[in-house]
Design a protein around this motif. Structure first.
Motif, PDB file in Angstrom:
ATOM      1  N   ILE A 268      35.061  51.581  34.236  1.00 23.04           N
ATOM      2  CA  ILE A 268      35.150  50.585  33.170  1.00 23.04           C
ATOM      3  C   ILE A 268      36.606  50.242  32.871  1.00 23.04           C
ATOM      4  O   ILE A 268      36.930  49.107  32.503  1.00 23.04           O
ATOM      5  N   GLN A 269      37.522  51.177  33.058  1.00 21.13           N
ATOM      6  CA  GLN A 269      38.941  50.871  32.914  1.00 21.13           C
ATOM      7  C   GLN A 269      39.378  49.884  33.993  1.00 21.13           C
ATOM      8  O   GLN A 269      40.149  48.958  33.728  1.00 21.13           O
ATOM      9  N   ARG A 270      38.887  50.105  35.194  1.00 21.01           N
ATOM     10  CA  ARG A 270      39.216  49.207  36.302  1.00 21.01           C
ATOM     11  C   ARG A 270      38.719  47.791  36.019  1.00 21.01           C
ATOM     12  O   ARG A 270      39.413  46.803  36.282  1.00 21.01           O
ATOM     13  N   LEU A 271      37.535  47.668  35.454  1.00 18.78           N
ATOM     14  CA  LEU A 271      37.005  46.351  35.116  1.00 18.78           C
ATOM     15  C   LEU A 271      37.806  45.715  33.979  1.00 18.78           C
ATOM     16  O   LEU A 271      38.038  44.497  33.982  1.00 18.78           O
ATOM     17  N   SER A 272      38.227  46.513  33.010  1.00 15.47           N
ATOM     18  CA  SER A 272      39.036  45.992  31.916  1.00 15.47           C
ATOM     19  C   SER A 272      40.367  45.454  32.435  1.00 15.47           C
ATOM     20  O   SER A 272      40.844  44.397  32.003  1.00 15.47           O
ATOM     21  N   GLU A 273      40.979  46.190  33.349  1.00 11.41           N
ATOM     22  CA  GLU A 273      42.238  45.737  33.940  1.00 11.41           C
ATOM     23  C   GLU A 273      42.048  44.430  34.710  1.00 11.41           C
ATOM     24  O   GLU A 273      42.908  43.546  34.684  1.00 11.41           O
ATOM     25  N   PHE A 274      40.912  44.302  35.380  1.00  8.68           N
ATOM     26  CA  PHE A 274      40.603  43.080  36.133  1.00  8.68           C
ATOM     27  C   PHE A 274      40.483  41.890  35.196  1.00  8.68           C
ATOM     28  O   PHE A 274      41.068  40.823  35.431  1.00  8.68           O
ATOM     29  N   VAL A 275      39.751  42.047  34.102  1.00  8.52           N
ATOM     30  CA  VAL A 275      39.588  40.960  33.134  1.00  8.52           C
ATOM     31  C   VAL A 275      40.935  40.611  32.500  1.00  8.52           C
ATOM     32  O   VAL A 275      41.274  39.432  32.337  1.00  8.52           O
ATOM     33  N   GLN A 276      41.717  41.626  32.156  1.00 11.31           N
ATOM     34  CA  GLN A 276      43.032  41.378  31.563  1.00 11.31           C
ATOM     35  C   GLN A 276      43.924  40.599  32.522  1.00 11.31           C
ATOM     36  O   GLN A 276      44.647  39.673  32.110  1.00 11.31           O
ATOM     37  N   THR A 277      43.886  40.955  33.817  1.00 12.83           N
ATOM     38  CA  THR A 277      44.708  40.270  34.808  1.00 12.83           C
ATOM     39  C   THR A 277      44.344  38.795  34.907  1.00 12.83           C
ATOM     40  O   THR A 277      45.215  37.924  34.986  1.00 12.83           O
ATOM     41  N   ILE A 278      43.052  38.499  34.911  1.00  7.90           N
ATOM     42  CA  ILE A 278      42.610  37.106  34.975  1.00  7.90           C
ATOM     43  C   ILE A 278      43.125  36.327  33.766  1.00  7.90           C
ATOM     44  O   ILE A 278      43.658  35.216  33.896  1.00  7.90           O
ATOM     45  N   MET A 279      42.990  36.902  32.595  1.00  9.62           N
ATOM     46  CA  MET A 279      43.403  36.202  31.379  1.00  9.62           C
ATOM     47  C   MET A 279      44.909  35.992  31.332  1.00  9.62           C
ATOM     48  O   MET A 279      45.391  34.918  30.967  1.00  9.62           O
ATOM     49  N   ASP A 280      45.667  37.005  31.719  1.00 13.83           N
ATOM     50  CA  ASP A 280      47.115  36.851  31.753  1.00 13.83           C
ATOM     51  C   ASP A 280      47.520  35.759  32.739  1.00 13.83           C
ATOM     52  O   ASP A 280      48.400  34.939  32.458  1.00 13.83           O
ATOM     53  N   ASP A 281      46.879  35.741  33.901  1.00 10.15           N
ATOM     54  CA  ASP A 281      47.210  34.770  34.938  1.00 10.15           C
ATOM     55  C   ASP A 281      46.875  33.346  34.484  1.00 10.15           C
ATOM     56  O   ASP A 281      47.682  32.424  34.643  1.00 10.15           O
ATOM     57  N   LEU A 282      45.682  33.164  33.921  1.00  9.78           N
ATOM     58  CA  LEU A 282      45.273  31.827  33.483  1.00  9.78           C
ATOM     59  C   LEU A 282      46.172  31.313  32.365  1.00  9.78           C
ATOM     60  O   LEU A 282      46.538  30.136  32.338  1.00  9.78           O
ATOM     61  N   GLN A 283      46.554  32.176  31.451  1.00 11.44           N
ATOM     62  CA  GLN A 283      47.394  31.739  30.344  1.00 11.44           C
ATOM     63  C   GLN A 283      48.829  31.456  30.780  1.00 11.44           C
ATOM     64  O   GLN A 283      49.531  30.677  30.158  1.00 11.44           O
ATOM     65  N   GLN A 284      49.248  32.095  31.900  1.00  6.38           N
ATOM     66  CA  GLN A 284      50.607  31.859  32.395  1.00  6.38           C
ATOM     67  C   GLN A 284      50.701  30.536  33.163  1.00  6.38           C
ATOM     68  O   GLN A 284      51.641  29.774  32.976  1.00  6.38           O
TER      69      GLN A 284
END
Length: 287
Positions: A268-284
């Motif tokens: 579940i930590q791995r999935l959280s990191e994946f979601v966070q990465t997508i959001m950071d990338d899209l917002q950048q």
């Protein structure tokens, strides 16, 4: 985990907080001696190994229920965070409410080679291009699955867990071979250890010396099941010679896992990191 939380996506922030809470709950249960299964050892005369089996097991039903409920909350917060992200960019593309609001969600693309990768009409091409880079159709793409079982993309796993949470208990308990302790199996130390007045000293130059008093472990028959009678390991232990049965030889600590042995918290930590990465990338790239 050191995540940057965006106030526009409170579901992600809450999921990260829940990961820490779930980990504390699981570790608290695992450290409780009352939560461990007891083991017995029966000598297999033909092989000379003692077979370790689960003799008694606590009632894990409440623990599984609590972990499954917590895991379900995290999974759904992560899934909703992605859908909220898609909604935000759909509204920006429509300059208001999208024409078909019920059709807006974070798309999963599993198109195989040669198949069309259909872009959703409610997203700007630039936005979909960034989202598409994280889709299962792109393959491993630098994000391997390090857990047991066949490879599964993070987005596919998140979707499967979200769907399963509506119909099944997500978590179960396994007793893995590396999660047990026993009484002493040998009377002496390996030749590369030397006992001194201050304790034990390692002798690196002797690590390859023969060790006639060593024990031998065999995990090839271990079932991984948390049930009475399930095999945990086989041990050829010099100190156990002459004891065909050892009633309380040790204990096994439960491992909370998803299907195919994927550990709950790490997954579940791995999935959280994946979601966070997508959001950071899209917002950048697509503010």
């Amino acid at each position: 985990m050191d995540f940057r939380s965006d106030v526009r996506f409170p579901g992600l922030r809450r999921a990260i907080e829940q990961c820490a809470e779930l980990n504390s709950h699981i570790e608290g249960f695992r450290s409780d001696p009352n939560g461990r299964a007891t083991l017995r050892a029966d000598l297999d005369v033909d092989s000379g190994y003692h077979i370790l089996r689960i003799d008694q097991i606590p009632d894990y039903r409440h623990a599984i229920e609590e972990v499954s409920l917590g895991l379900g909350d995290i999974v759904n917060n992560l899934r909703c965070s992605l859908d909220h992200l898609a909604w935000q960019y759909a509204c920006a593309h429509a300059k208001g409410t999208p024409r078909k609001p019920r059709d807006v969600y974070f798309i999963t693309c599993n198109a195989a080679g040669g198949q069309q990768h259909k872009a959703p009409g409610f997203l700007a091409p630039q936005v979909w291009g960034r989202m598409h880079a994280y889709q299962p159709c792109q393959g491993v793409n630098g994000r391997p699955d390090s857990w047991s079982g066949p490879y599964i993309h993070q987005l596919d796993l998140l979707t499967d867990l979200s769907n399963s949470d509506k119909h099944h208990m997500l978590a179960h308990i396994e007793l893995h071979a590396n999660q047990f302790t026993t009484i002493a199996t040998r009377a002496d130390s390996p030749p590369w250890f030397e006992r001194t007045e201050s304790g034990v000293k390692l002798l690196p130059e002797r690590v390859n010396d023969p060790d006639p008093g060593s024990d031998h472990l065999d995990f090839s028959h271990a079932s991984g099941l948390a049930e009475v009678g399930a095999e945990v390991a086989r041990i050829r232990a010099p100190l156990w010679t002459g004891h065909p049965v050892i009633a309380r030889v040790g204990t096994a600590t439960p491992l909370f896992a998803l299907p195919e042995g994927r550990p709950v918290v790490e997954t579940i930590q791995r999935l959280s990191e994946f979601v966070q990465t997508i959001m950071d990338d899209l917002q950048q790239y697509c503010p």
